[in-house]
Each structure stands twice: as C-alpha cells, then as structure tokens.
Scaffold this motif. Structure first.
Motif, PDB file in Angstrom:
ATOM      1  N   LYS A 194       0.824  -1.202   0.000  1.00 24.90           N
ATOM      2  CA  LYS A 194       0.000   0.000   0.000  1.00 24.90           C
ATOM      3  C   LYS A 194       0.862   1.257   0.000  1.00 24.90           C
ATOM      4  N   MET A 195       0.270   2.355  -0.444  1.00 27.03           N
ATOM      5  CA  MET A 195       0.982   3.620  -0.589  1.00 27.03           C
ATOM      6  C   MET A 195       1.260   4.225   0.779  1.00 27.03           C
ATOM      7  N   THR A 196       2.463   4.835   0.914  1.00 26.16           N
ATOM      8  CA  THR A 196       2.863   5.528   2.137  1.00 26.16           C
ATOM      9  C   THR A 196       2.850   7.025   1.904  1.00 26.16           C
ATOM     10  N   ILE A 197       3.113   7.756   3.025  1.00 25.66           N
ATOM     11  CA  ILE A 197       3.125   9.225   2.884  1.00 25.66           C
ATOM     12  C   ILE A 197       4.233   9.649   1.937  1.00 25.66           C
ATOM     13  N   GLN A 198       5.404   9.029   2.060  1.00 25.56           N
ATOM     14  CA  GLN A 198       6.533   9.409   1.218  1.00 25.56           C
ATOM     15  C   GLN A 198       6.246   9.122  -0.270  1.00 25.56           C
ATOM     16  N   SER A 199       5.644   7.956  -0.534  1.00 26.33           N
ATOM     17  CA  SER A 199       5.337   7.646  -1.942  1.00 26.33           C
ATOM     18  C   SER A 199       4.253   8.575  -2.488  1.00 26.33           C
ATOM     19  N   PHE A 200       3.296   8.994  -1.648  1.00 30.84           N
ATOM     20  CA  PHE A 200       2.262   9.930  -2.097  1.00 30.84           C
ATOM     21  C   PHE A 200       2.866  11.301  -2.416  1.00 30.84           C
ATOM     22  N   ILE A 201       3.818  11.748  -1.554  1.00 28.62           N
ATOM     23  CA  ILE A 201       4.467  13.039  -1.819  1.00 28.62           C
ATOM     24  C   ILE A 201       5.318  12.941  -3.075  1.00 28.62           C
ATOM     25  N   ARG A 202       6.021  11.810  -3.233  1.00 30.14           N
ATOM     26  CA  ARG A 202       6.880  11.647  -4.405  1.00 30.14           C
ATOM     27  C   ARG A 202       6.060  11.585  -5.696  1.00 30.14           C
ATOM     28  N   VAL A 211       4.279  18.763 -10.091  1.00 32.43           N
ATOM     29  CA  VAL A 211       3.030  18.906 -10.841  1.00 32.43           C
ATOM     30  C   VAL A 211       2.372  20.254 -10.614  1.00 32.43           C
ATOM     31  N   CYS A 212       2.879  21.061  -9.694  1.00 27.45           N
ATOM     32  CA  CYS A 212       2.299  22.383  -9.415  1.00 27.45           C
ATOM     33  C   CYS A 212       3.037  23.436 -10.215  1.00 27.45           C
ATOM     34  N   ASP A 213       2.735  23.508 -11.523  1.00 22.08           N
ATOM     35  CA  ASP A 213       3.395  24.463 -12.429  1.00 22.08           C
ATOM     36  C   ASP A 213       4.915  24.314 -12.374  1.00 22.08           C
ATOM     37  N   GLY A 214       5.361  23.074 -12.351  1.00 20.15           N
ATOM     38  CA  GLY A 214       6.783  22.793 -12.306  1.00 20.15           C
ATOM     39  C   GLY A 214       7.349  22.694 -10.903  1.00 20.15           C
ATOM     40  N   ASP A 234       4.515  19.921   1.650  1.00 15.30           N
ATOM     41  CA  ASP A 234       4.469  18.587   2.250  1.00 15.30           C
ATOM     42  C   ASP A 234       3.406  18.503   3.331  1.00 15.30           C
ATOM     43  N   GLU A 235       3.189  19.621   4.071  1.00 14.97           N
ATOM     44  CA  GLU A 235       2.186  19.598   5.128  1.00 14.97           C
ATOM     45  C   GLU A 235       0.790  19.353   4.546  1.00 14.97           C
ATOM     46  N   MET A 236       0.493  19.970   3.409  1.00 15.58           N
ATOM     47  CA  MET A 236      -0.818  19.791   2.786  1.00 15.58           C
ATOM     48  C   MET A 236      -0.995  18.355   2.309  1.00 15.58           C
ATOM     49  N   LEU A 237      -0.003  17.776   1.641  1.00 15.15           N
ATOM     50  CA  LEU A 237      -0.095  16.410   1.153  1.00 15.15           C
ATOM     51  C   LEU A 237      -0.213  15.423   2.306  1.00 15.15           C
ATOM     52  N   THR A 238       0.534  15.698   3.421  1.00 14.44           N
ATOM     53  CA  THR A 238       0.449  14.803   4.588  1.00 14.44           C
ATOM     54  C   THR A 238      -0.935  14.859   5.206  1.00 14.44           C
ATOM     55  N   ASP A 239      -1.489  16.060   5.293  1.00 18.30           N
ATOM     56  CA  ASP A 239      -2.842  16.203   5.844  1.00 18.30           C
ATOM     57  C   ASP A 239      -3.867  15.476   4.981  1.00 18.30           C
ATOM     58  N   ILE A 240      -3.732  15.575   3.656  1.00 20.72           N
ATOM     59  CA  ILE A 240      -4.651  14.864   2.748  1.00 20.72           C
ATOM     60  C   ILE A 240      -4.526  13.364   2.946  1.00 20.72           C
ATOM     61  N   PHE A 241      -3.311  12.874   3.075  1.00 23.94           N
ATOM     62  CA  PHE A 241      -3.088  11.440   3.255  1.00 23.94           C
ATOM     63  C   PHE A 241      -3.762  10.929   4.517  1.00 23.94           C
ATOM     64  N   ASN A 242      -3.590  11.679   5.612  1.00 18.94           N
ATOM     65  CA  ASN A 242      -4.154  11.231   6.890  1.00 18.94           C
ATOM     66  C   ASN A 242      -5.680  11.255   6.861  1.00 18.94           C
ATOM     67  N   ARG A 243      -6.258  12.271   6.254  1.00 19.35           N
ATOM     68  CA  ARG A 243      -7.721  12.353   6.214  1.00 19.35           C
ATOM     69  C   ARG A 243      -8.322  11.261   5.332  1.00 19.35           C
ATOM     70  N   ILE A 244      -7.703  10.958   4.201  1.00 18.27           N
ATOM     71  CA  ILE A 244      -8.203   9.882   3.342  1.00 18.27           C
ATOM     72  C   ILE A 244      -8.080   8.539   4.037  1.00 18.27           C
ATOM     73  N   LYS A 245      -6.995   8.384   4.822  1.00 16.87           N
ATOM     74  CA  LYS A 245      -6.814   7.105   5.517  1.00 16.87           C
ATOM     75  C   LYS A 245      -7.845   6.929   6.625  1.00 16.87           C
ATOM     76  N   THR A 246      -8.170   8.054   7.295  1.00 14.85           N
ATOM     77  CA  THR A 246      -9.134   7.971   8.395  1.00 14.85           C
ATOM     78  C   THR A 246     -10.573   7.943   7.891  1.00 14.85           C
ATOM     79  N   ASP A 247     -10.885   8.772   6.903  1.00 13.80           N
ATOM     80  CA  ASP A 247     -12.269   8.909   6.400  1.00 13.80           C
ATOM     81  C   ASP A 247     -12.266   8.686   4.888  1.00 13.80           C
ATOM     82  N   PRO A 248     -12.418   7.447   4.418  1.00 15.97           N
ATOM     83  CA  PRO A 248     -12.320   7.179   2.966  1.00 15.97           C
ATOM     84  C   PRO A 248     -13.507   7.763   2.199  1.00 15.97           C
TER      85      PRO A 248
END
Length: 735
Positions: free
Chosen positions: A28-36, A41-44, A49-63
C-alpha cells in the motif's frame, strides 16, 4: 487547472490503494510515496508537504465512498473505516465489496429498471386507448384537437398515417426523441461511413476468414443503421420534428453518393433503396424532404439512360462484328475468327484512347458512370420508381401540396442545370462532376461524334421530372375534388408556364404539348356552375402566347387551341351515324368559361410580329365566327332563337374584343377582314339573332314581370346596349 486535476486524480488513486482489501499491507501507498508521486506537478514546482500529509491522513481515516457502499457496510455490520464486530479476512472483504454483493445489486437495479419501463408502457397504452375512445365519441373533442383534425380530412383511399392521428404528441415520446435524435444520427452516420467492409488497411493485412467476417459485420451494421434511419424519420414526421426529419433524410441522400461522380458501393446502393422505400411507404411524413427523393430519382433515370446507351452500343458493335465475320470467313471458322475480331476491336479502342487528346480523368469518369449505371440497373427496377409517383393518389391534401411543389422545384433544377430558375445565368457556371455528362463530349459534333456516355444527349436539358409531373397531374385530376386540385394546379401551371417560356424551343414545345394533353383531360368533365375552373386551367395559354419568343411554340399553341375548339366547343354537331361523330358529340359543349382564354389567345395572335402566327390565329377566329353565323341562320335557330348554340350567346363581348385586336393591328388585310366580321356581327345583333346567354336567362327568371309596367322593353334595351357598347367603343379607339 492542470495541477488541480492531477491532484484530484492522485487522491482517487490514494483512496483506492488504502482501502482496497485486495491490496496487501506491504504494497500500500505511504506518505513518502504519495508526496513523491505529486512532485513537480504544481506548475513545475511541488505542493507543500504539510498539505499532502494532511490529505493522506484524512483519506486514511475517512475514505471516500458511495451511498450504496455505506448502506452495504451497515447491513453487514462493517464500519466505514473497515472495522467490524466480526473478524473478516482480506479475502472476505474483497469478496464482499467486489463479489456477489455487487452482482445482486446489479440484478436489483436491472429489475427496478424493467419494472419502471413496463409501467411507462402501460401508462402510454392506457393514454392512447383513452384518446382513441375520445376521438370516436362525437362532441367530446378538445377545441384545439378538433381544429387540428378538421385541418386534415382523409378520404377512404388514404393509407398513410397522419401526424394528427399518430398519438405520439404526448409527454413521453416527443421529449425523448428530441433528446436522442441528434446523437443517434451521429452514431448511424459514423457507422455507415466506417462500415466499408474490405477497404483500408484491413484489406492488405487480414486473412480470408477475417475479411469474410469483416464484410459480414459491415453488412449487419449497415442494415441496423438504415433501419434506425427509417424509424427515426417516421418518428420525426409523426412527432412534427421537422428539423430532425430534414437532417436524417438529407444524410441518407448524401450516403447514396448520387451526383458526385464517384463509384457506388454496396452500402450506397442500400442507402438508395432505403430512401426509395421511404418515398413509397412513408410519403405522408416526408414534407419538404421530397426534394432529396426526386433528386435521387432524376439521377437514377440518367444512369438508366446511360445503361440503355451502353446496351445499344453493344448490340450495334456485335451486329457489325457478325457482318464482318460472315463476309470474311466461312461458317466453320466463325467462332475462332470472332474471338480474334473482338480482341482486335478492343486493342484498336485502347490505341485510339491513347491517341486521343482528352484528359485521363474524364475517361475515368466515363468508366465510373458506366459501372454505376450497371449497378443501378440491377438493383433499382423501373416499377419501384413508378410506384412512388402512383402513390401520390393516396397522399393527403397538405402532403400532396409538398409533393407537387418539390417535384416542380427539382424539375426547375434539371432544366436550368444547376438549381437556378428558368432563364437564369446558371448555364454559364463552370461544370461540376454532377453535370459533366450533359456538356462534355469525346468527339465534336461536326465530326459526327457521340456524347461522353452513349445514349445521353450532350446539351439537351433534362425533362424527366417534368414528365413525371405531367403523369402525377393525370393521376390526381380525376381522383381529387376540383377545389383540392385547383390548389396544386396553381403550382403546376406556374412551372409549366415558365418552362414553356424557356429559351430551348424543344423544352418549351414539350411544356405546351403537356398543357394540351392536360387540358383535353380536364375538359372531359362538365363545368360546375359559376366556379370557372376552365378559365383558371387555361390561363397559362394566355401568358405563353403573349410572352413566348419562339414561333414554333406559338404555332403549336394555336394548333392546340384549334384542337380544343373542335373537340369541346358548343354542341352544334348535326346528327350522324358515324362513331367519330358520336364521340365528338359526347364531348362537345363542355368548353364553357375556357372560351374566354381561347378567344384571348386568338386575339393576342393578331399582335404578333410574325405574319404566319397572325394568319393562323385569324383563320381560326374567323372560322369560328362564320360557323356561328351559319348556325344562327339555320332552321333550328329560327325555330328556337334563344337556344345557346354558339359563342355568340355566352361570349359575344370576348369575341368582339378579339376581332378588335386585329382591327388595331399593323396588318391592313387582317384589319379589313376583321371589320367585315364585325359588320356581320352587328347585323346579327341588329336583327336580334344573337341568342340570350344563360346568365341573362337566370336573371330574367328571377325577376317578376308585371304587365304594362314597361320593364320588359327597358331590360331588352339594356341587354342590347351591353353588346353594342364594346364594339362601338373599340372602333372609336381604333380610329
């Protein structure tokens, strides 16, 4: 926008990866692989990282999940995060979410959909039954529906289904068709265009079995699409969607490839056959789209002519070869020498073609035209075409009006060559592939050459639609009431008049002869009271006589008028035992209000610049006058002077007006003879030998005469003044 789209897609992938029981924990995907995965992709650049980590945790807790999945979890006792009172293995969860549960859910949806569809069908059938029952009950029509039915009265011979009787103008079918007809047209068109069977790359790489399968699939696809075209056109006509109907018929006509100069394939022939079936079976629903069917029929007729020319040329060549064979060799050696002769002829033709100065593409057009003519001859027999025009008898009044108008329109296109009006400059336009056969020739006329395709005239305008227009007029003249026929005759007469004024004398003479034939058929019927249908029918003759520029056309017109007078003049034929006299006597007397148009034509001839036209017109007119004078002095007239036995009784003023045109003309000999005829008519009028017209008889019959009040003498003086006044006024103006 691109960055947001990529991030949203990454979140969906993360949700599926974290909560799919079929994926093992170590994969399964980890936080590091999700950030990588979301780097650059954001205009180059990168997302924080804080935003991506927060998204990862919320999706994991509340699918992210659908309502159907939540309901399924509740029924199974599983929490949204995946926990449960009972322990389920990863295989069990996988079976629950992606196994039999979703199969049952699909079955439930299909069952509900089927129930809803059945309910709609039952509601529609119930509505149609109520509507039919209401239509059968007198006095129960809705005002708008009643007016709609009154506008479409069918006779017992009508076999088509009209829009007002279809029952499809309801809240279900029309909205559904309005939404689906556009995408359906795109699908059908794409399928027909791509269903070429053996064309393209497939022909070079496929095996024989694959080619056979491709041809079979293409044939099935075309059959389904053409069935969809026909159903869509019928539904559009019944629902009153003119835009959809026009689009489908135009697309179907375009798929026939007629008039493009390109080779016709089997799918194009199938499209043509479907178009002809529409004209034969569903003509009531076509409206203005009859134009496309008539254009197709015109091109089919041209290809039939090409095939007939090919057949004549082949027969002539075969006869010539046989003559050469019999002259050169004996009977025993005939077969071998004939083969050699044929080969020599073919070789000679190829050498002659190589030495010719004509372009190669024109020779290709000739071969394509001949191949298309052969295909049309084998697949479209003439009875199919004739049935389309004969079915005009069963059309309703509005549909017949559209039918006749579009046929006249296509006839104008044929005569002018490019769709312009008769007499326009359309013939000066550069030729396209559609009309090259009419003008290009392989050999010049002064060398005795022939046209590009055997059997097709080089520069003669096409009159196929004009011929069919005359046939349709014959069909409907007897079967339609005169008031209904008068509506379509206005369109037909306008077209025939403009064609009779065409610059090509042959085309103009054909139009005049068509008017003569139609007039003879129309005059077989008795005139109805004061409607004067004959005058309206013969009015085109007046316009042609006044505006035609061809002497031959005017001569034919005057001959036609003379024939009408002999056959349908007043019934003053002496009794005879011959069959010809009996037949003539049966028809004579039917010409009534048409006399006015006949006399105007004869009078207009006196103003013509050509002496032969004036002489022919005056001969006919003076012959009628002398005949009337002799009848007025006969024994039968003496015994019954008020019998309306000649044009003197009904159209004395029109007769005088026609003579006055010769009196005022530039030819002195005709003026003198016309004055002599006027003197003879004035003598008859002074002696009281001009019979009383039927109109005056009816007016006198409706007037109460009181003896001694002097009304009889005053009425007689007024009647005589009405006859004297045009003669005296015309002579005074001439002087």
């Amino acid at each position: 926008a691109d960055s947001a789209f990529i991030l949203a897609f990454s979140i969906i992938m993360l949700n599926t990866d974290l909560h799919n029981p079929a994926i093992k924990e170590e994969r399964k995907m980890t936080i590091q692989s999700f950030i990588r995965m979301n780097s650059g992709v954001c205009d180059g650049g990168d997302f924080p990282d804080e935003m991506l980590t927060d998204i990862f945790n919320r999706i994991k807790t509340d699918p992210i999940s659908l309502k159907e999945d939540d309901d399924a979890r509740e029924s199974a006792g599983i929490s949204k995060g995946g926990s449960s009172n009972t322990t389920l293995s990863a295989a069990g969860l996988s079976e629950f979410f992606f196994g039999s549960h979703y199969v049952e859910l699909d079955k439930t949806r299909e069952t509900n959909y089927q129930k809803e569809g059945d309910q709609i069908v039952r509601d529609t059938e119930s509505m149609l039954r109520r509507r039919r029952k209401a239509s059968k009950t007198p006095g129960k029509h809705h005002p708008s529906e009643k007016s709609r039915h009154e506008g479409l009265k069918h006779t017992a011979s009508v076999k088509f289904v009209g829009t007002a009787d279809s029952g499809l103008r309801d809240e279900y079918v029309t909205p559904m068709f309005d939404v689906t007809w556009g995408p359906s047209l795109a699908v059908f068109s794409t399928a027909i265009e791509s269903a070429n069977g053996t064309d393209g790359i497939l022909a070079s790489i496929a095996t024989d079995e694959e080619m056979d399968l491709a041809v079979e699939n293409a044939s099935s696809a075309i059959e389904v699409c053409l069935n969809g075209f026909q159903l869509a056109i019928c539904i559009a006509g019944l629902c009153g969607n003119k835009t959809a109907r026009d689009a489908y018929v135009r697309a179907l006509y375009n798929f026939t490839r007629l008039g493009t100069g390109r080779l016709l394939e089997d799918r194009h022939i199938q499209c043509l056959q479907s178009l002809l079936r529409l004209g034969s079976d569903d003509g009531e629903l076509l409206g203005v789209t009859w134009e496309h069917i008539f254009r197709a029929l015109s091109e089919i007729h041209r290809l039939h002519q090409v095939w007939e020319g090919m057949a004549r040329s082949e027969r002539a060549a075969r006869t010539q070869r046989l003559k050469q064979l019999n002259a050169a060799v004996g009977v025993l050696e005939g077969e071998d020498v004939e083969t050699n002769t044929v080969d020599q002829d073919e070789d000679g033709q190829s050498v002659e073609s190589d030495d010719s100065d004509f372009l190669e593409d024109e020779m290709d057009k000739r071969m394509i035209s001949e191949a298309n003519a052969l295909s049309i001859h084998e697949t479209v027999p003439p009875p199919v075409i004739e049935s389309i025009f004969h079915r005009s008898l069963t059309l309703s009044r509005p549909s017949l009006t559209d039918f006749v108008y579009q046929l006249c329109r296509v006839s104008r296109m044929e005569i002018s060559g490019y769709g312009g009006h008769v007499g326009s400059d359309a013939n000066d336009v550069d030729l396209t592939d559609d009309h090259f056969i009419k003008h290009h020739k392989l050999v010049s006329d002064n060398k005795g050459g022939q046209g590009l395709t055997p059997g097709v005239s080089g520069n003669q305008p096409a009159i196929y639609s004009l011929q069919k227009l005359v046939e349709v007029t014959h069909y409907n003249m007897e079967s339609r009431p005169r008031l209904i026929f008068a509506d379509i005759w206005g369109t037909i007469s306008t077209h025939l008049t403009s064609t009779a004024l065409h610059e090509n004398a042959a085309v103009a003479m054909y139009a005049v002869d068509s008017l003569r034939q139609l007039s003879m058929q129309f005059l077989n019927r008795e005139e109805l009271g004061v409607f004067e249908f004959q005058r309206r029918f013969l009015t085109p003759l007046e316009t042609i006589m006044a505006r035609s520029a061809h002497v031959s056309v005017k001569e034919l017109l005057l001959s036609s008028v003379e024939q009408l007078i002999l056959l349908y003049g007043f019934n003053d034929v002496s009794p005879s035992d011959t069959p010809q006299a009996d037949e003539k006597r049966n028809h004579q007397g039917t010409l009534r209000s048409g006399w006015r148009s006949v006399l105007i034509v004869l009078g207009t001839a006196g103003l013509d610049k050509n002496d032969s036209i004036a002489s022919q017109g005056f001969k006919i007119l003076s012959g009628q006058i002398q005949h009337c004078i002799s009848v007025s002095k006969s024994e039968a007239h003496v015994n019954n002077p008020n019998q309306p036995d000649s044009i003197l009784s009904e159209y004395f003023v029109d007769l005088v007006t026609a003579l006055l045109l010769y009196v005022s003309g530039a030819r002195q000999n005709f003026s003198t003879r016309a004055i002599d005829n006027l003197i003879q008519l004035s003598d008859l009028l002074a002696e009281g030998k001009v019979p009383i017209s039927s109109t005056r008889k009816r007016s006198q019959a409706g007037t109460t005469h009181v003896p001694g009040n002097g009304l009889d003498s005053s009425e007689t003086n007024n009647d005589e003044l009405e006859l004297w006044w045009p003669m005296l006024l015309g002579l005074s103006k001439t002087m």
